[in-house]
Every structure is written in C-alpha cells, then in structure tokens.
Design a protein around this motif. Structure first.
Motif, PDB file in Angstrom:
ATOM      1  N   SER A  74     125.657  10.728  70.111  1.00 33.22           N
ATOM      2  CA  SER A  74     124.078  10.585  69.979  1.00 33.22           C
ATOM      3  C   SER A  74     124.085  11.056  68.559  1.00 33.22           C
ATOM      4  O   SER A  74     123.105  10.250  67.786  1.00 33.22           O
ATOM      5  CB  SER A  74     123.653  11.302  71.002  1.00 33.22           C
ATOM      6  OG  SER A  74     124.115  12.935  70.951  1.00 33.22           O
ATOM      7  N   TYR A 131     122.290  11.976  76.074  1.00 32.20           N
ATOM      8  CA  TYR A 131     121.821  11.309  74.626  1.00 32.20           C
ATOM      9  C   TYR A 131     120.300  11.914  74.104  1.00 32.20           C
ATOM     10  O   TYR A 131     120.272  12.170  72.948  1.00 32.20           O
ATOM     11  CB  TYR A 131     122.055   9.848  74.779  1.00 32.20           C
ATOM     12  CG  TYR A 131     122.019   9.149  73.695  1.00 32.20           C
ATOM     13  CD1 TYR A 131     123.204   8.615  72.962  1.00 32.20           C
ATOM     14  CD2 TYR A 131     120.882   8.777  73.036  1.00 32.20           C
ATOM     15  CE1 TYR A 131     123.024   7.854  71.799  1.00 32.20           C
ATOM     16  CE2 TYR A 131     120.781   7.986  71.765  1.00 32.20           C
ATOM     17  CZ  TYR A 131     121.817   7.542  71.192  1.00 32.20           C
ATOM     18  OH  TYR A 131     121.788   6.895  70.067  1.00 32.20           O
ATOM     19  N   ASP A 132     119.520  11.408  74.992  1.00 29.05           N
ATOM     20  CA  ASP A 132     117.915  11.599  74.545  1.00 29.05           C
ATOM     21  C   ASP A 132     117.795  13.205  74.426  1.00 29.05           C
ATOM     22  O   ASP A 132     117.266  13.684  73.514  1.00 29.05           O
ATOM     23  CB  ASP A 132     116.967  11.007  75.743  1.00 29.05           C
ATOM     24  CG  ASP A 132     116.941   9.693  75.694  1.00 29.05           C
ATOM     25  OD1 ASP A 132     117.687   8.914  74.544  1.00 29.05           O
ATOM     26  OD2 ASP A 132     116.682   8.897  76.768  1.00 29.05           O
ATOM     27  N   TRP A 133     118.268  13.911  75.405  1.00 29.48           N
ATOM     28  CA  TRP A 133     117.916  15.678  75.573  1.00 29.48           C
ATOM     29  C   TRP A 133     118.597  16.224  74.022  1.00 29.48           C
ATOM     30  O   TRP A 133     117.841  16.893  73.572  1.00 29.48           O
ATOM     31  CB  TRP A 133     118.889  16.167  76.513  1.00 29.48           C
ATOM     32  CG  TRP A 133     118.580  17.517  76.699  1.00 29.48           C
ATOM     33  CD1 TRP A 133     117.335  18.258  77.166  1.00 29.48           C
ATOM     34  CD2 TRP A 133     119.383  18.612  75.999  1.00 29.48           C
ATOM     35  NE1 TRP A 133     117.803  19.534  77.135  1.00 29.48           N
ATOM     36  CE2 TRP A 133     118.950  19.834  76.268  1.00 29.48           C
ATOM     37  CE3 TRP A 133     120.607  18.455  75.387  1.00 29.48           C
ATOM     38  CZ2 TRP A 133     119.272  21.164  75.879  1.00 29.48           C
ATOM     39  CZ3 TRP A 133     121.045  19.861  74.634  1.00 29.48           C
ATOM     40  CH2 TRP A 133     120.668  20.903  75.165  1.00 29.48           C
ATOM     41  N   ARG A 165     122.396   8.600  79.234  1.00 30.25           N
ATOM     42  CA  ARG A 165     121.451   8.388  78.423  1.00 30.25           C
ATOM     43  C   ARG A 165     120.417   9.683  78.341  1.00 30.25           C
ATOM     44  O   ARG A 165     119.941  10.215  77.391  1.00 30.25           O
ATOM     45  CB  ARG A 165     120.614   7.022  78.759  1.00 30.25           C
ATOM     46  CG  ARG A 165     119.620   6.797  77.661  1.00 30.25           C
ATOM     47  CD  ARG A 165     118.632   5.656  77.935  1.00 30.25           C
ATOM     48  NE  ARG A 165     119.090   4.764  78.951  1.00 30.25           N
ATOM     49  CZ  ARG A 165     118.161   4.260  79.814  1.00 30.25           C
ATOM     50  NH1 ARG A 165     116.856   4.651  79.862  1.00 30.25           N
ATOM     51  NH2 ARG A 165     118.629   3.174  80.716  1.00 30.25           N
ATOM     52  N   PRO A 166     120.139  10.338  79.904  1.00 26.20           N
ATOM     53  CA  PRO A 166     119.299  11.343  79.470  1.00 26.20           C
ATOM     54  C   PRO A 166     120.091  12.544  78.787  1.00 26.20           C
ATOM     55  O   PRO A 166     119.252  13.270  77.963  1.00 26.20           O
ATOM     56  CB  PRO A 166     119.319  11.879  81.060  1.00 26.20           C
ATOM     57  CG  PRO A 166     119.346  10.578  81.799  1.00 26.20           C
ATOM     58  CD  PRO A 166     120.281   9.941  81.028  1.00 26.20           C
ATOM     59  N   ASP A 179     116.255  15.140  71.187  1.00 26.33           N
ATOM     60  CA  ASP A 179     114.902  15.648  71.476  1.00 26.33           C
ATOM     61  C   ASP A 179     115.090  17.245  71.137  1.00 26.33           C
ATOM     62  O   ASP A 179     114.242  17.893  70.117  1.00 26.33           O
ATOM     63  CB  ASP A 179     114.327  15.622  72.852  1.00 26.33           C
ATOM     64  CG  ASP A 179     113.761  13.865  72.858  1.00 26.33           C
ATOM     65  OD1 ASP A 179     113.922  13.159  71.795  1.00 26.33           O
ATOM     66  OD2 ASP A 179     113.646  13.517  73.967  1.00 26.33           O
ATOM     67  N   HIS A 214     115.833   9.546  66.599  1.00 23.80           N
ATOM     68  CA  HIS A 214     116.057   9.165  67.757  1.00 23.80           C
ATOM     69  C   HIS A 214     116.423   7.493  67.883  1.00 23.80           C
ATOM     70  O   HIS A 214     115.494   6.813  68.199  1.00 23.80           O
ATOM     71  CB  HIS A 214     115.145   9.559  68.760  1.00 23.80           C
ATOM     72  CG  HIS A 214     115.546   9.651  70.291  1.00 23.80           C
ATOM     73  ND1 HIS A 214     115.067  10.794  70.892  1.00 23.80           N
ATOM     74  CD2 HIS A 214     116.348   8.878  70.951  1.00 23.80           C
ATOM     75  CE1 HIS A 214     115.697  10.532  72.093  1.00 23.80           C
ATOM     76  NE2 HIS A 214     116.237   9.530  72.279  1.00 23.80           N
ATOM     77  N   GLN A 217     117.452   4.126  70.066  1.00 26.43           N
ATOM     78  CA  GLN A 217     117.184   3.842  71.594  1.00 26.43           C
ATOM     79  C   GLN A 217     118.660   3.310  72.054  1.00 26.43           C
ATOM     80  O   GLN A 217     119.144   2.586  71.507  1.00 26.43           O
ATOM     81  CB  GLN A 217     116.274   2.770  71.576  1.00 26.43           C
ATOM     82  CG  GLN A 217     115.986   2.036  72.849  1.00 26.43           C
ATOM     83  CD  GLN A 217     114.977   1.386  72.871  1.00 26.43           C
ATOM     84  OE1 GLN A 217     114.392   0.550  71.843  1.00 26.43           O
ATOM     85  NE2 GLN A 217     114.602   0.831  74.194  1.00 26.43           N
ATOM     86  N   GLN A 218     118.956   3.997  72.963  1.00 27.24           N
ATOM     87  CA  GLN A 218     120.295   3.522  73.748  1.00 27.24           C
ATOM     88  C   GLN A 218     119.787   2.534  74.773  1.00 27.24           C
ATOM     89  O   GLN A 218     118.886   2.543  75.656  1.00 27.24           O
ATOM     90  CB  GLN A 218     120.768   4.763  74.464  1.00 27.24           C
ATOM     91  CG  GLN A 218     122.141   4.257  75.364  1.00 27.24           C
ATOM     92  CD  GLN A 218     123.031   5.433  75.799  1.00 27.24           C
ATOM     93  OE1 GLN A 218     123.354   6.289  75.041  1.00 27.24           O
ATOM     94  NE2 GLN A 218     123.239   5.535  77.088  1.00 27.24           N
TER      95      GLN A 218
END
Length: 556
Positions: A217, A241-243, A238-239, A246, A252, A254-255
C-alpha cells in the motif's frame, strides 16, 4: 497499442469515470509488482497485459516494481527472468525497475510514526500464541498482553529490533486496529518482522523487513499509483490497504480487484511449480511443459498469441476456469499466419525409388507459406532414397486410408507420384524399407488415369539432417490437478506422456539454418521451434495442428 489495451472492461470504466471527474487530473499510473521468488507464469501474463495495456490505453505509465520484502526466498535470477519476460511480451516499464526495498528507509519511518501515534506496537507472542489470540472466522480475537505498551517502550524495542538485538521471530511490530473485527486481516496484523538474512539489493543493512500488505500500500502511495490493480484474493485485504494509507495520511491509490486466470490442466502456485523443479519432475523453471512464461517461450509460444489470449478471456470480477484449448487455439492461429512450412519425418522408414537413376538429384522449389507469397521459397533436394514417416504406410490399410499401401499411389509433397510395389521386413516382421516406383510425368501434375490416395511429406535420405524432436504435451492429465483429491496430490496427475522424444528424426536441409525460437510448421505434424538452450538440432513441438485433447475428453 497492444491487443490488451484496445477493449474496455469494468476497470477502464472506473478510470473513464475518474478522468471525467478530474480525480487524478487525467493521470493514469499503474504498476506490475511481482515477488522475485520464482518465474512468472501464464497468470502473471494476464496481469502484465492488463496493467501495461491500461497504461498504454490512457497514455499513462506502468511501473515494474519488485516486491522484495522476503529475501530468504528471492534472488537475482528471478529478477532477471521477470524483466526478460515482461520485455518479451512486448511491454516497457517507465524509468528503471523499482524495488520495494528502495523505500525501506521511508517505510521504517512510517512504522515509527505509527508507533508515536499509538497505532502500532511491538508484540512478543510466538507464532502458536499469535494463532490462538487471532480468533477464528466465527470468534473474535483477543488483545495481545503487549498491546498497551507506551509509544516510548515500543519505539525503544523497535529500534533494538532494527539494531539486531533480537533473534528471528522473537518480536514483531503489529498495527493496532481491532481484534474483534469480522475481517481477520484487521486483527492487529504484523507489519514488521525480524529476519537476519542478506538482501539481494540492500545487503546487510536491514535485519527487519516490512510485511507485504504494509509495503504494498505504501509503495503504491510513494510512487503515486492512481489505480492499484490486483487479483480477487486481495479483496479482503483492501480494508487494511485503505486503513494503512488513511492512518498515515498519504496519497491514496484506489485498489481494484479482478479475477485471476485459472487454466485447466495447469498448476500456477509458485510453491507447487518450485516443487516440480526441486523434485526433478521437470527440467527447470523454463521446461517447455511448465506454465511459466519462460517455459512457453522456449516451447515456441509467441508474445502476440499470449497477448491475444489474455485479451479474449477478458477482465471480470467472477472467477472461472479457462479451457487450455483456448490458449492452444491462440497459438495455432498466430503461427498459422506467421510460421514458414518445412518437412520433417519424425519416425522414418526408408523408401527406395527403384526406377529412379542412382546418380540423379533434383532440386524442387517449394513455397515457404501457402498463404503468403512474400514469405518466399526454399530449395528441397530430391534423390533415389527417401524417408517417409512410418505412420504413412500400412500393409493392410483401414477403410478410407489416404496414404501409402501396397499397390497404391500417393503424391510426395511438391514432388512426384509414387506407387508402393514391395515392403521389406526384418527378422521380426517389421517393415524396414519400401520399394516404390515413381512416374516422371507427374511432377506438379496429375496425368489422366492417376488417382493418388493423398499427399505425404518426405525428405531425401542423402540430404536429410538428423534431429532430436521433443513432442511436448500437457503436463497434467487431469483437468483440475490442483483441486482436492482423496489420497492424491497434484503430482499424481503428471502426464507420463507430457514429453516423448523422436530421437531419430530427419528434417529437410533448410532447417539446418533454423534460428532458435522461430516457429515452423512441420507439414502434417504440428508447429515446432528449435530449442533456445540446447546445442544442435533439437526441436520442440509447440502445439499440434488440431486439438487432439478435445477428442480425448469427448470419449472420457
């Protein structure tokens, strides 16, 4: 623009919408991030075509980035092979190849920031305890007893980890997220572990290495990747990756996930491919029976055929099994249009033309390609003694036999009509020579009264070149060798006839100049190429002229 970049799909629809809204100012940056722990396979080819093809479609950029966070299983051989495979498929990466290890200093700084902000901690649970504390899909996990250490304590321990004061596995750094999360990937995942091992890029600078999800990420963010395209198995990641992005407040990407390529009669697990190599079931990673890109290259598959195949199977979000015959069809289609023709006798039997002068020789001029005059011509010598394939003669022919038998006539490809008068046998009753007569008035014509049964290929015995021809077939005999089978593993389904060798083959003299890797159609036999590694006249069968497996499956 490559074939893979011409047709739209759900990913290009997402990018089109992003461009319409100005999300990234019209910029498109993708990446292909292989782990250098093995050779690339046909599944990676789909990802390569997709990522590089999308970059081409939008006049963007695609980075080749090695995910080199596990040096125990990585080496420069794999890195070099990956570069070669991407280039061979017809793609160019932006700038120099990138490595996750290029960002180790920055990743370490990010980890320290998380410690300072209380979103990461050093944990001393061993592997067994870690599994126990993690919970199950039905039961939540429980907090590590080390979870509430202060940032100061965690920082001191993490720096000691970096400085080599602990053994492998003694401590790890974990993200502090939620041990009760229904997504197991969010239950305080490990983001750094200790490994006292030499790294092929960074040497001995580090003894702590970041984990894949953390590295992936943030590498995307550091490079400014706009669309991080990966296969469906990463959807549950993915959660995380996003966490991570963030939490650290970075750029950021986009996956976006797509369905991987699942091909029947094939295994693409790197672990299992490595097992095939290590245990000697195949010659090497580039064995022509392997589904690796290097194996396919050595077998004679073409970049255009693989790209077209990847384009035809499409990009979806639903897993499915693709028939291996689709790949073979793409190969045949490409080679039929490009490959010059030549004659090769794989299982030779001697033919003596009893009425042809002993000292006479002729040169026939044959076209290199029946559909392409620009392919030119070649000279094929003819003489009293020939070789034909043993399969083209039957003493007692079956019904509708269109080849040679006693008293029947056939045409030699590009040459005369001959009639078989006698079959000579050895002491065991095997036919070893055919005595035939030729008609000198039949060169290029069929005089009235002649009705040759068919056309067969041949080579002049005097001018023939000895060759070793390897007849490759599918490595596995079961359409799902990787599935769960009672009391069996994928190794039990290795096809014992995946390679047979015609060691006494005879080929026409023009093939003595064949370049390694260049495809030829051996008339009536299939598509072949000269081996890329072996010295001498070694040819590999790329694919048969027809799908013989369709008949096998229809009978089973």
């Amino acid at each position: 623009m490559s074939e893979a970049s011409k047709t739209g799909n759900f990913i290009t629809q997402i990018i089109d919408k992003d461009n319409e809204t100005g999300k990234h100012g019209g910029k498109v940056l993708t990446r292909f991030p292989p782990e250098p722990n093995g050779y690339l396979h046909i599944g990676h080819a789909k990802s390569i075509c997709l990522n590089f093809g999308i970059a081409e479609r939008y006049q963007g950029q695609c980075n080749l980035r090695f995910d080199d966070t596990n040096p125990e299983k990585e080496n420069v051989e794999f890195i070099d092979s990956i570069k070669k495979d991407v280039e061979w498929l017809g793609f160019e990466w932006a700038d120099q190849p990138k490595y996750a290890s290029d960002y180790f200093d920055q990743l370490f700084a990010y980890a320290c920031k998380m410690i300072e902000e209380g979103t990461a901690y050093v944990c001393e649970l061993n592997a067994e305890q870690m599994r126990e504390y993690r919970g199950t899909l039905k039961e939540p996990g429980k907090n590590s007893p080390y979870r509430d250490r202060t940032p100061e304590e965690n920082m001191a321990l993490f720096l000691d980890m970096r400085d080599g004061k602990y053994a492998d596995g003694e401590k790890v750094l974990r993200a502090k997220i939620d041990m009760a999360s229904p997504n197991i990937n969010l239950r305080d995942p490990i983001i750094y572990r200790i490994r006292h091992v030499h790294h092929h890029q960074t040497g001995d600078k580090w003894c702590v290495y970041p984990m894949y999800d953390f590295t992936h990420s943030l590498s995307d963010a550091i490079e400014g990747v706009t669309h991080s395209i990966c296969t469906l198995e990463f959807q549950d990641h993915r959660p995380l990756y996003d966490w991570t992005l963030d939490t650290l407040g970075t750029f950021h990407p986009q996956q976006i996930e797509f369905a991987r390529l699942n091909l029947n009669y094939t295994v693409t697990s790197k672990r299992k491919l490595k097992q095939l190599v290590d245990e000697g079931h195949v010659e090497a990673w580039d064995d022509p029976r392997m589904p690796t890109i290097s194996g396919m290259r050595r077998r004679g598959f073409t970049p255009a055929a693989i790209r077209n195949f990847c384009e035809r199977i499409g990009v979806t979000k639903s897993d499915s099994i693709v028939d291996f015959g689709m790949l073979e069809h793409a190969i045949r289609e490409d080679l039929d249009a490009k490959a010059n023709r030549a004659m090769a006798v794989l299982n030779p039997i001697k033919v003596t033309l009893t009425n042809y002068p002993e000292d006479k020789e002729e040169i026939f001029t044959l076209g290199n390609h029946p559909k392409n005059e620009e392919a030119g011509t070649r000279e094929v010598p003819f003489s009293k003694y020939l070789y034909i394939d043993a399969a083209d003669f039957e003493e007692v022919p079956p019904r509708k036999w269109k080849r040679l038998s006693l008293g029947t006539a056939v045409r030699l490809r590009g040459g005369y009509v001959i009639t078989c008068d006698e079959a000579i046998k050895d002491a065991d009753g095997n036919v070893v020579e055919l005595l035939c007569s030729y008609d000198e008035n039949t060169l290029g014509v069929n005089p009235e009264g002649y009705k040759p049964k068919g056309v067969i290929h041949w080579v002049s015995a005097k001018h023939a070149v000895d060759a070793n021809v390897r007849l490759y077939d599918r490595l596995f005999s079961h359409e799902a060798p990787d599935a769960k089978h009672e009391d069996k593993t994928f190794l039990d389904f290795i096809n014992p006839e995946s390679m047979t060798v015609a060691s006494n083959a005879k080929v026409e003299p023009s093939l003595a100049q064949a370049e390694p890797g260049v495809g030829y159609q051996f008339e009536r036999e299939g598509y072949f190429c000269r081996d890329l590694k072996e010295d001498g006249m070694v040819f590999n069968r790329t694919v048969t002229l027809r799908d013989s497996w369709a008949k096998i499956e229809a009978k089973s």
